[in-house]
Design a protein around this motif. Structure first.
Motif, PDB file in Angstrom:
ATOM      1  N   THR A  51      38.833  38.310  60.273  1.00 33.96           N
ATOM      2  CA  THR A  51      38.886  36.855  60.461  1.00 33.96           C
ATOM      3  C   THR A  51      37.966  36.411  61.587  1.00 33.96           C
ATOM      4  OG1 THR A  51      41.181  36.828  59.704  1.00 33.96           O
ATOM      5  CG2 THR A  51      40.416  34.905  60.933  1.00 33.96           C
ATOM      6  N   TYR A  52      37.897  37.224  62.614  1.00 36.04           N
ATOM      7  CA  TYR A  52      37.089  36.877  63.790  1.00 36.04           C
ATOM      8  C   TYR A  52      35.600  37.014  63.498  1.00 36.04           C
ATOM      9  CZ  TYR A  52      35.620  36.860  68.698  1.00 36.04           C
ATOM     10  OH  TYR A  52      35.020  36.566  69.895  1.00 36.04           O
ATOM     11  N   TYR A  53      35.214  38.124  62.850  1.00 36.37           N
ATOM     12  CA  TYR A  53      33.791  38.436  62.709  1.00 36.37           C
ATOM     13  C   TYR A  53      33.209  38.094  61.326  1.00 36.37           C
ATOM     14  CZ  TYR A  53      33.945  41.314  66.991  1.00 36.37           C
ATOM     15  OH  TYR A  53      34.069  41.751  68.276  1.00 36.37           O
ATOM     16  N   CYS A  54      33.978  38.209  60.272  1.00 38.02           N
ATOM     17  CA  CYS A  54      33.398  38.303  58.923  1.00 38.02           C
ATOM     18  C   CYS A  54      33.694  37.107  58.019  1.00 38.02           C
ATOM     19  CB  CYS A  54      33.920  39.565  58.213  1.00 38.02           C
ATOM     20  SG  CYS A  54      33.938  41.054  59.237  1.00 38.02           S
ATOM     21  N   VAL A  55      34.828  36.425  58.252  1.00 37.63           N
ATOM     22  CA  VAL A  55      35.324  35.498  57.246  1.00 37.63           C
ATOM     23  C   VAL A  55      34.402  34.301  57.033  1.00 37.63           C
ATOM     24  CG1 VAL A  55      36.728  33.998  58.737  1.00 37.63           C
ATOM     25  CG2 VAL A  55      37.484  34.494  56.406  1.00 37.63           C
ATOM     26  N   SER A  56      33.638  33.903  58.054  1.00 36.21           N
ATOM     27  CA  SER A  56      32.799  32.715  57.900  1.00 36.21           C
ATOM     28  C   SER A  56      31.729  32.916  56.827  1.00 36.21           C
ATOM     29  CB  SER A  56      32.149  32.332  59.230  1.00 36.21           C
ATOM     30  OG  SER A  56      31.278  33.352  59.660  1.00 36.21           O
ATOM     31  N   CYS A  57      31.271  34.146  56.633  1.00 36.63           N
ATOM     32  CA  CYS A  57      30.272  34.417  55.587  1.00 36.63           C
ATOM     33  C   CYS A  57      30.917  35.038  54.341  1.00 36.63           C
ATOM     34  CB  CYS A  57      29.188  35.366  56.112  1.00 36.63           C
ATOM     35  SG  CYS A  57      28.169  34.666  57.430  1.00 36.63           S
ATOM     36  N   HIS A  58      31.766  36.036  54.543  1.00 38.06           N
ATOM     37  CA  HIS A  58      32.298  36.786  53.394  1.00 38.06           C
ATOM     38  C   HIS A  58      33.539  36.131  52.773  1.00 38.06           C
ATOM     39  CE1 HIS A  58      29.525  40.174  53.758  1.00 38.06           C
ATOM     40  NE2 HIS A  58      29.649  40.053  55.070  1.00 38.06           N
ATOM     41  N   GLY A  59      34.116  35.161  53.455  1.00 39.60           N
ATOM     42  CA  GLY A  59      35.218  34.404  52.874  1.00 39.60           C
ATOM     43  C   GLY A  59      36.578  35.041  53.084  1.00 39.60           C
ATOM     44  N   GLU A  60      37.598  34.181  53.106  1.00 36.52           N
ATOM     45  CA  GLU A  60      38.972  34.651  53.323  1.00 36.52           C
ATOM     46  C   GLU A  60      39.404  35.611  52.231  1.00 36.52           C
ATOM     47  OE1 GLU A  60      43.415  32.665  54.050  1.00 36.52           O
ATOM     48  OE2 GLU A  60      41.695  31.412  53.545  1.00 36.52           O
TER      49      GLU A  60
END
Length: 326
Positions: A51-60
């Motif tokens: 959630t901290y590193y990845c979710v903004s690009c790879h999605g929830e």
């Protein structure tokens, strides 16, 4: 709970609240096909890190459709497919944990995927959490890691480059014929001569265009439906080494993984990609398909092309190749 872990948890809760969720679902232990069972606590930690590193690009949902993914090229990976390009294994097999960690630590050169300084315990947790997105991890064990063999051309680099040029440009007889998908970096007459030298066949390339690569189909999602399943796949343009940055190869002299990036390290990274191929794309696994000394010769030759990118020498070669045939 240390300060970093507390920060990750707080960020995860805030992100969930911002998405309209009251509480993230409880995770259960994940039984993998390789015999390991990942504890729920590790997965919970991995979700916080994700959630901290990845979710903004790879999605929830891990479908590559995060809020920052719009317009990104290449698009962020959909982890729901269980497909990975640089897995340290034969193309198409599930990657090793080390290969996944290497991608997170280093990023992918020339893409929006940046290197992340994730502490090892968090890195281990997020790698395991990624496996919750695809059922493939519960059905299939990762592939066998491909060994980087000893370079047989040490002290004979010029000879290696000459052999590698033929391996790159000619298909068959233990040669890879890479120029069939990428482009040729020699004149038509030299390409005809190399082909005759290796195969004994005379060919006429006067009307061929070996200098324009075509986009190839891939299995990678560029759009998904409401359920997060693949609705459209991406076309992939094989890199022109005089123009494009290879994803897992860095400029010499830079710092990679905290150490100087040497010619030897660069060749090892080229070897990993050429030997293993690129999962989900047209690039096949070459280790075992051609002699090992030809594989290493190919590595040496491609390295000379990578070195010419954005140089006067490279631009001059490109201009020469694009001149109309007489």
């Amino acid at each position: 709970m240390n300060a970093r872990r507390a920060l990750l948890t707080v960020f995860s809760v805030l992100a969930a609240a911002g998405a309209g969720c009251t509480q993230a679902p409880k995770l259960e232990p994940l039984k993998l096909a390789d015999g390991r069972t990942i504890p729920a606590e590790t997965l919970e930690r991995g979700r916080d890190v994700y959630t901290y590193y990845c979710v903004s690009c790879h999605g929830e949902r891990g479908d590559g459709q995060g809020p920052s993914a719009v317009g990104m090229r290449p698009p962020p990976r959909s982890f729901r497919q269980g497909l990975y390009k640089f897995g340290g294994v034969a193309a198409g097999e599930l990657p090793t944990d080390e290969a996944l960690k290497r991608t997170v630590r280093r990023g992918l050169h020339g893409t929006p995927m940046q290197p992340w300084g994730v502490p090892e315990p968090d890195l281990e947790a997020v790698v395991q959490y990624l496996k919750t997105f695809s059922p493939r991890w519960q059905q299939e064990a990762p592939g066998q890691p491909l060994e980087v063999s000893a370079d047989p051309w040490k002290g004979r680099e010029a000879e290696a480059v000459a052999r590698g040029k033929a391996v790159y440009h000619v298909a068959g007889k233990g040669h890879a014929g890479c120029s069939g998908c990428h482009i040729s970096y020699v004149s038509r007459s030299e390409l005809e001569a190399l082909t005759e030298q290796v195969t004994g066949r005379k060919v006429d390339l006067s009307k061929a265009d070996p200098y324009t690569q075509l986009a190839r189909d891939s299995d990678y999602a560029v759009a998904v439906d409401a359920k997060g399943e693949v609705a459209q796949t991406a076309k992939v343009l094989p890199p022109d080494f005089l123009i494009h940055r290879p994803r897992t190869v860095w400029p010499l002299g830079t710092k990679v993984d905290g150490a100087e990036y040497t010619p030897e390290r660069q060749r090892e990274d080229l070897y990993r990609v050429i030997a293993g191929g690129v999962g989900g794309a047209a690039m096949p696994t070459w280790k075992g398909a051609i002699p090992e000394e030809n594989l290493w010769a190919l590595v040496h030759y491609v390295q000379t092309l990578v070195a010419q990118r954005d140089t006067p020498e490279g631009r001059a070669l490109k201009e020469l190749l694009l001149r109309p045939a007489k």
